[in-house]
Scaffold this motif. Structure first.
Motif, PDB file in Angstrom:
ATOM      1  N   PHE A 115       0.851  -1.203   0.000  1.00 50.30           N
ATOM      2  CA  PHE A 115       0.000   0.000   0.000  1.00 50.30           C
ATOM      3  C   PHE A 115       0.884   1.249   0.000  1.00 50.30           C
ATOM      4  O   PHE A 115       0.630   2.213  -0.707  1.00 50.30           O
ATOM      5  CB  PHE A 115      -0.912   0.064   1.230  1.00 50.30           C
ATOM      6  N   LEU A 120       0.032   5.124  -0.633  1.00 46.23           N
ATOM      7  CA  LEU A 120      -0.767   5.434   0.563  1.00 46.23           C
ATOM      8  C   LEU A 120       0.136   6.080   1.615  1.00 46.23           C
ATOM      9  O   LEU A 120       1.126   5.470   2.028  1.00 46.23           O
ATOM     10  CB  LEU A 120      -1.393   4.151   1.133  1.00 46.23           C
ATOM     11  N   GLY A 152      -5.839   8.390   4.888  1.00 49.11           N
ATOM     12  CA  GLY A 152      -6.448   7.331   4.071  1.00 49.11           C
ATOM     13  C   GLY A 152      -7.733   7.667   3.362  1.00 49.11           C
ATOM     14  O   GLY A 152      -8.491   6.763   3.015  1.00 49.11           O
ATOM     15  N   TYR A 155      -7.647   5.705   0.309  1.00 44.18           N
ATOM     16  CA  TYR A 155      -7.118   4.342   0.516  1.00 44.18           C
ATOM     17  C   TYR A 155      -7.659   3.378  -0.552  1.00 44.18           C
ATOM     18  O   TYR A 155      -6.909   2.702  -1.253  1.00 44.18           O
ATOM     19  CB  TYR A 155      -7.530   3.908   1.920  1.00 44.18           C
TER      20      TYR A 155
END
Ligand code: FAD
Length: 651
Positions: A115, A120, A152, A155
């Protein structure tokens, strides 16, 4: 009562799209995005085809649609997978599949690292001031032992983009959005093997019939099984996403997959009416929650003595229980003391950091529950100056958050022993073991779909999707000579799926208000309200402080039989209503599993989530075991039974 045959004499016949692929992935959430990302890698060298189908749009579908402000499962350097197993076991009152949980624990961090690689922003802490600084470099900043803070809001977009890029990199992978899958189909030549799925476009007049050699189902948990606290125009504001309607549990169950712990549920205690997150407030800002007198309800140990030995560590349901006990004694409302927490923090740090921290507190809401702000505005609440009410919400069924209902799946081969093999944690299909395969051959699941292994959250669901993706490809490669065959035609499936449309068109002139009252059919909304009423009033909903008993449950079963008859009389006047109708049917099947499991388990394993008032105690001698169930796909007969719990990680 049978469904009235649809001959397309009244409603328009949809176009039929038939497809045949090697791997079909149903869902586009965290689990499915992980599954397709991983599957592409393993399928590509062998030229296997992959199709992912989501009822919504990947970029914002599933539970992470609105964004999150923390990744709740990250093992990191400070923990070991064994510790993770202990935490999950404690929180889920002693009954989990430790092989699955350990397996998740040893893999989850890899998804978190991906991520970050994909963009992210994961907050970092350096130096000694590690709880307060927002800086580059260093280790991920913890908001709790297992959580790390993120920026996030986007996200899901980031995770979806990676899944789409993986598919774009391979000419044999594709995805369909806005296609709702209604049912799975078994192979007509091979017993207990999944062979196809059927659904429809929620935007175009099209029915899809997709054959596959393996299927991964990852449609999230189940929402609106229970009457929500916010009704009428507020109904769409629930804690879990309203668009997850139990498809993960209903469809596999219909084709004979074994379910586990369907009695379990999650009752989130959240900011009242807005469902704003409380975790960061408790963990990072060290906020306290108190009753109307300012007392800490979690200090009232007398409320939990009867649930020994589970009264030592205050698991999520037990904390709910303590709050509920105070409510029942007239000590509500309960408050999260946001104002005091911010004031306390301001004393320990300089003004610049205090401001920074305060903006983090508000970002927590804007990231994932922006509706909370509306509640505050509407009620003249300034959360930095006054406390906010918190309240246990309506129950949700899920397997990846602080709950553990789901499907019984095969575990990883290397973590088994004689006891787990005997208990049915693993089994072979043509001499090989497939991790995360359900008891229906070729059908895999992950995330909310895998039962008895909660606390995976977003990162764990993605990681588990990757495990399932890899295993499904392995399954296909080991059984390459298989060709799916189904004894239903695409026309028959289209007629079944469009039956609610035909019903409406056929009878709409029987009443003057076809969208509200008609003697020949009920609307999806009316069906939903009836389901919610039964579940709320008889099956431990909010109305009776989550209490039920054998007599109430038996009565509910009777009403559910009547409701099942009416499920065949749900009418739809457009594609949106058609989706509502089929969502409700999935909800109905899931709700009935939940009801029957609660009836079967004669104890109160999860005080604070639900109470069997006729067995209001925890009975480890008889019930520290899994409750599983299965439906015979040929006869429709349902059976509940016990499976042994095996402890793999010592206390
Ligand atoms: P989802 O991500 O929900 O995906 C389900 C998918 O299935 C969606 O794409 C949906 O469109 C699709 N679908 C559903 N039915 C059908 C159908 N019939 N046909 C086709 N497609 C279908 N985790 C954290 O790590 N940190 C947090 O702070 C956190 N907070 C949370 C707060 C809330 C309010 C919620 C609801 C969840 C939170 N989680 C958090 C948990 C996390 O979001 C879930 O664990 C995770 O999203 C589960 O993944 P999944 O793939 O099983 O389901």
């Amino acid at each position: 009562m049978e469904r009235e045959a649809c001959t397309f004499s009244y409603c328009e016949k949809p176009a039929i799209v038939e497809k045949e692929v090697d791997l079909l992935i149903i869902g586009g959430g965290m689990g499915a995005c992980g599954a397709v990302y991983e599957a592409v890698k393993w399928a590509k060298p062998h030229g296997l085809s992959i199709l992912l189908v989501d009822k919504a749009a990947l970029e914002r579908s599933g539970a992470v649609a609105q964004g999150l402000s923390a990744i709740n499962t990250y093992i990191g350097r400070d923990n070991k997978p064994e510790d993770y197993v202990r935490m999950v076991r404690t929180d889920l009152m002693g009954i989990i599949r430790e092989d699955l949980v350990f397996d998740l624990g040893r893999h989850v961090d890899d998804s978190v690292h991906l991520f970050e690689k994909w963009g992210l922003p994961i907050w970092k802490a350096i130096g000694t001031d590690k709880n307060l600084k927002l800086e580059e470099g260093g280790v991920p900043r913890r908001t709790g032992r297992w959580q790390v803070a993120i920026s996030g809001e986007s996200y899901k977009c980031i995770v979806a983009e990676a899944a789409k890029s993986a598919m774009a990199s391979y000419d044999k992978a594709e995805y369909l959005e806005r296609v709702f899958i209604v049912k799975l189909l078994l192979d007509s030549k091979e017993e207990n093997r999944v062979a196809a799925a059927a659904g429809f476009s929620v935007r175009e007049n099209k029915v899809y019939f997709i054959k596959a050699k393996a299927i991964i189902i990852a449609c999230g948990g189940a929402v609106h099984i229970y009457r929500p606290r916010s009704v009428l125009e507020g109904m769409g504001r629930a804690w879990y996403p309203v668009w997850n309607a139990g498809s993960t549990y209903a469809m596999p169950f219909q084709v004979g997959a074994e379910a586990t712990m369907m009695e379990n549920r999650f009752v989130p205690a959240r900011f009242k009416d807005g469902y704003g997150p409380v975790g960061t407030w408790f963990l990072l800002f060290k906020a306290t929650a108190t009753n109307a007198r300012g007392e800490d309800y979690c200090a009232k140990t007398e409320y939990i003595e009867k649930y020994a030995p589970y009264n030592k560590n205050l698991g999520t349901c037990i904390r709910n229980h303590m709050m509920i006990e105070d409510f029942k004694r007239g000590l509500g409302p309960m408050y999260m003391n946001t104002d005091k927490a911010l004031a306390e923090l301001a004393k320990t740090i300089d003004a610049k950091h205090a401001k920074e921290l305060e903006s983090e507190a508000w970002e927590d809401f804007l990231d994932m529950t922006v509706g909370q702000v509306g509640v505050w505005l509407g009620n003249n609440i300034e959360p930095d100056k006054m406390p906010s009410e918190i309240m246990p919400a309506e129950p949700y069924l899920l397997g990846s958050h602080a709950g553990c209902c789901g499907l019984w799946v095969c575990g990883p081969e290397d973590l088994q022993n004689d006891a787990t093999r005997k208990a049915g944690y693993v089994w072979e299909y043509k001499g090989k073991i497939y991790n995360r395969m359900t008891t229906v051959n070729g059908l895999f699941t992950c995330g909310d779909g895998v039962g008895a292994s909660g606390h995976k959250f977003s990162s764990g669901s993605h990681a588990e999707g990757r495990i399932a993706g890899k295993q499904a490809v392995r399954f296909i490669l080991n059984n390459r000579d298989y060709t799916p065959s189904v004894d239903k035609t695409a026309d028959e499936l289209a007629a079944e799926i469009y039956a609610p449309m035909e019903l409406f068109e056929k009878y709409k002139t029987v009443s003057t208000t076809p969208y509200t009252v008609n003697p020949q059919y009920i609307t999806p909304k009316q069906f939903l309200f009836r389901l919610n009423k039964i579940m709320d009033e008889y099956v431990a909903g909010t109305i009776g402080w989550y209490s039920t008993s054998e007599t109430l449950l038996t009565k509910a079963l009777y009403y559910m039989e009547l409701l099942e008859e009416d499920s065949y009389r749900m009418a739809a006047w457009d594609l949106h209503q058609l989706m509502r109708a089929w969502e409700n049917y999935h909800r109905f099947l899931t709700a009935r599993m939940h009801l029957r499991h609660i009836l079967f388990r004669q104890e109160t394993r999860y005080p604070g989530y639900y109470y069997r008032e006729d067995f209001n105690f925890i009975d480890d001698a008889n019930w520290r075991c899994f409750v599983n169930s299965k439906m015979d796909p040929k006869t429709g007969e349902i059976k509940e039974f016990k499976r042994e719990y095996v402890q793999l990680i010592p206390d």
